[in-house]
Design a protein around this motif. Sequence first.
Motif, short mmCIF file in Angstrom:
data_model
loop_
_atom_site.label_atom_id
_atom_site.label_comp_id
_atom_site.label_asym_id
_atom_site.label_seq_id
_atom_site.Cartn_x
_atom_site.Cartn_y
_atom_site.Cartn_z
N GLN A 243 0.82 -1.19 0.00
CA GLN A 243 0.00 0.00 0.00
C GLN A 243 0.87 1.26 0.00
OE1 GLN A 243 -3.63 -0.23 -0.08
NE2 GLN A 243 -2.76 -2.19 -0.74
N PRO A 244 0.41 2.32 -0.70
CA PRO A 244 1.17 3.56 -0.72
C PRO A 244 1.22 4.17 0.69
CG PRO A 244 -1.02 3.84 -1.71
CD PRO A 244 -0.84 2.37 -1.46
N PRO A 245 2.31 4.93 0.97
CA PRO A 245 3.34 5.40 0.04
C PRO A 245 4.52 4.43 -0.09
CG PRO A 245 3.67 6.43 2.15
CD PRO A 245 2.44 5.57 2.30
N THR A 246 4.43 3.21 0.49
CA THR A 246 5.53 2.25 0.36
C THR A 246 5.76 1.90 -1.09
OG1 THR A 246 4.93 1.32 2.51
CG2 THR A 246 6.36 0.00 1.11
N PRO A 247 7.00 2.00 -1.58
CA PRO A 247 7.24 1.73 -3.01
C PRO A 247 7.24 0.24 -3.31
CG PRO A 247 9.30 2.29 -1.93
CD PRO A 247 8.22 2.47 -0.90
N SER A 248 6.66 -0.10 -4.44
CA SER A 248 6.67 -1.46 -4.98
C SER A 248 6.61 -1.33 -6.48
CB SER A 248 5.49 -2.28 -4.45
OG SER A 248 5.38 -3.51 -5.13
N TRP A 249 7.24 -2.25 -7.19
CA TRP A 249 7.27 -2.14 -8.65
C TRP A 249 5.86 -2.13 -9.24
CZ3 TRP A 249 11.74 -6.18 -9.57
CH2 TRP A 249 12.95 -5.56 -9.22
N GLY A 250 4.98 -2.98 -8.76
CA GLY A 250 3.62 -2.99 -9.28
C GLY A 250 2.88 -1.71 -8.98
N LEU A 251 3.07 -1.17 -7.78
CA LEU A 251 2.43 0.08 -7.40
C LEU A 251 2.98 1.25 -8.21
CD1 LEU A 251 0.40 1.38 -5.46
CD2 LEU A 251 2.25 1.66 -3.81
N MET A 252 4.29 1.22 -8.51
CA MET A 252 4.88 2.28 -9.33
C MET A 252 4.29 2.28 -10.74
SD MET A 252 8.93 2.12 -8.28
CE MET A 252 9.35 3.41 -9.47
N ILE A 253 4.06 1.08 -11.28
CA ILE A 253 3.44 1.00 -12.62
C ILE A 253 2.04 1.59 -12.59
CG2 ILE A 253 2.67 -0.57 -14.42
CD1 ILE A 253 4.91 -2.49 -13.54
N LYS A 254 1.29 1.25 -11.56
CA LYS A 254 -0.08 1.76 -11.44
C LYS A 254 -0.10 3.28 -11.31
CE LYS A 254 -4.12 1.64 -8.42
NZ LYS A 254 -4.70 1.12 -7.17
N GLU A 255 0.76 3.82 -10.45
CA GLU A 255 0.78 5.27 -10.23
C GLU A 255 1.28 6.02 -11.46
OE1 GLU A 255 1.60 5.23 -5.39
OE2 GLU A 255 3.27 5.46 -6.80
N GLY A 256 2.14 5.39 -12.25
CA GLY A 256 2.69 6.07 -13.42
C GLY A 256 1.77 6.10 -14.62
N ILE A 257 0.69 5.30 -14.58
CA ILE A 257 -0.22 5.26 -15.73
C ILE A 257 -0.91 6.61 -15.94
CG2 ILE A 257 -2.42 4.28 -16.50
CD1 ILE A 257 -1.51 1.61 -15.57
N ALA A 258 -1.18 7.34 -14.85
CA ALA A 258 -1.88 8.62 -14.95
C ALA A 258 -1.09 9.63 -15.78
CB ALA A 258 -2.15 9.17 -13.57
N THR A 259 0.23 9.52 -15.78
CA THR A 259 1.07 10.46 -16.52
C THR A 259 1.87 9.74 -17.61
OG1 THR A 259 2.86 10.19 -14.88
CG2 THR A 259 1.28 11.98 -14.51
N LEU A 260 1.33 8.65 -18.12
CA LEU A 260 2.08 7.81 -19.05
C LEU A 260 2.47 8.56 -20.33
CD1 LEU A 260 3.15 4.93 -19.51
CD2 LEU A 260 0.97 4.38 -20.60
N TYR A 261 1.58 9.43 -20.82
CA TYR A 261 1.83 10.10 -22.10
C TYR A 261 2.77 11.28 -21.98
CZ TYR A 261 -1.95 7.20 -23.89
OH TYR A 261 -2.72 6.13 -24.26
N ILE A 262 2.83 11.88 -20.81
CA ILE A 262 3.73 13.03 -20.65
C ILE A 262 5.02 12.65 -19.93
CG2 ILE A 262 1.82 14.69 -20.65
CD1 ILE A 262 2.07 14.84 -17.62
N ASN A 263 5.00 11.55 -19.18
CA ASN A 263 6.18 11.10 -18.44
C ASN A 263 6.11 9.60 -18.25
OD1 ASN A 263 8.52 11.02 -16.90
ND2 ASN A 263 7.50 11.66 -15.00
N PRO A 264 6.53 8.81 -19.24
CA PRO A 264 6.37 7.35 -19.18
C PRO A 264 7.37 6.65 -18.28
CG PRO A 264 7.50 7.95 -21.20
CD PRO A 264 7.13 9.24 -20.51
N TRP A 265 8.46 7.30 -17.87
CA TRP A 265 9.54 6.63 -17.17
C TRP A 265 9.16 6.05 -15.81
CZ3 TRP A 265 12.65 5.42 -20.71
CH2 TRP A 265 12.93 6.29 -21.76
N PRO A 266 8.33 6.70 -15.00
CA PRO A 266 7.97 6.08 -13.71
C PRO A 266 7.29 4.73 -13.85
CG PRO A 266 7.45 8.42 -13.66
CD PRO A 266 7.83 8.09 -15.08
#
Length: 299
Positions: A243-266
Motif C-alpha cells: 500500500q502507498p506510500p511504500t514503493p513497490s514495482w507494481g504500485l509504481m506501474i499503477k501510479e505512473g499510468i496517470a502520466t504515461l503520455y507526458i512522463n512514461p519513465w515512472p
Amino acid sequence: MTSVPEPGTPASSSQPRTGFWPNTLRFIARLPLTAKIGGVMVLLMILVAIFAPLLLTHDPTTQSMIRRNQGFSARNWLGTDGFGRDVYSRLVLGARYTLAITMTSLVIAAALGTFIGLAAAYNRGGKLDMVVVWLIDVLMTFPTMILGVIVVAVLGPGLTNVGLAICIAFLPRLTRMARGVALSIVANDYIEAARALGASRLRIILRHLLPNIMSEMTAITALWLGTGVQVETSLSFLGLGVQPPTPSWGLMIKEGIATLYINPWPSLFPVMAILFVILGLNLLVDGIQDNKTPGMRDA
C-alpha cells in the motif's frame, strides 16, 4: 627411490579436492555462458535489494508538487513521478519489497510443499496420498494469479497477506512437483532396504528422500520465482498488495499510468526491472538444467 602406494591407501593430495566451495566453484565453471550471465543478473538485483537503504539518494516517499514529472538530472537520476518523488529511490527500495516478499513466500511454500509431497509419495496409494492429491487437484483448478487474488480479497491487502497469498498460490504446484520427483525415488531398492532394517518413516524421508530431490526442487523454485514476481507486482498493481506510500514495482506501474503520455519513465523503469529479474532467472535455471542433462542441448 619413489614408493608406490598400495591399493586401498587414501587418495593423495594431487587428486581434486572435495568440499562445498571447491565443488561449487567447479559447478559454476561448468555452467554455460548464458547461465553465468543470468546468475550475475539475479545476484545484482539481490544485492540491490539487500543494500537498498545505502543506495538511496532521496526519501522515496517525500512528495514535491514543484518537482513533478521532471526528466533525468544530476539531482534526480531517473526523474520524478507525478507526485514529485524520486523514481530512482523508489525503484531501488521497491526491489527490496518486491523481491523480499516473493522470495520469502516461495521459500516457505517450497519447504512446506517438499515435505508434504515427500510424505504423500512415501505413502503412495494410502489415505494421506489420496487426500494430498485431491487437495492439489482442487487448488490447481485456479490459476496462480486468481488464487492469489482470492486469498488477498479474503484477508485484506498488506505485506503479510500478500506474502501469504503467494505462498498459498504456489504451495499446490510445488507439492505436486515434490511428490512427482519423490515417486521415482521411493521405488528404489535402498528405500525398501531401509524399511526392512526398521528405519522410521521420518528418518527415511529426511535421510534418503529429501537429499535426492533437493537439487530438483531448488531449480523448480528458482524457476517459479519469476512467476512469483509477476503475481506480487500484479497484486500491487490492482491495489491488493503493498500500500502507498511504500514503493513497490507494481504500485509504481499503477501510479505512473496517470502520466504515461507526458512522463512514461515512472512506469517503464519498474517494467524493465521486472523483465530484468525474470530474464535472469530463466537464463540461470535453463543453464543449470542443461548442465545437469547435457543431452537436452541437442534435442
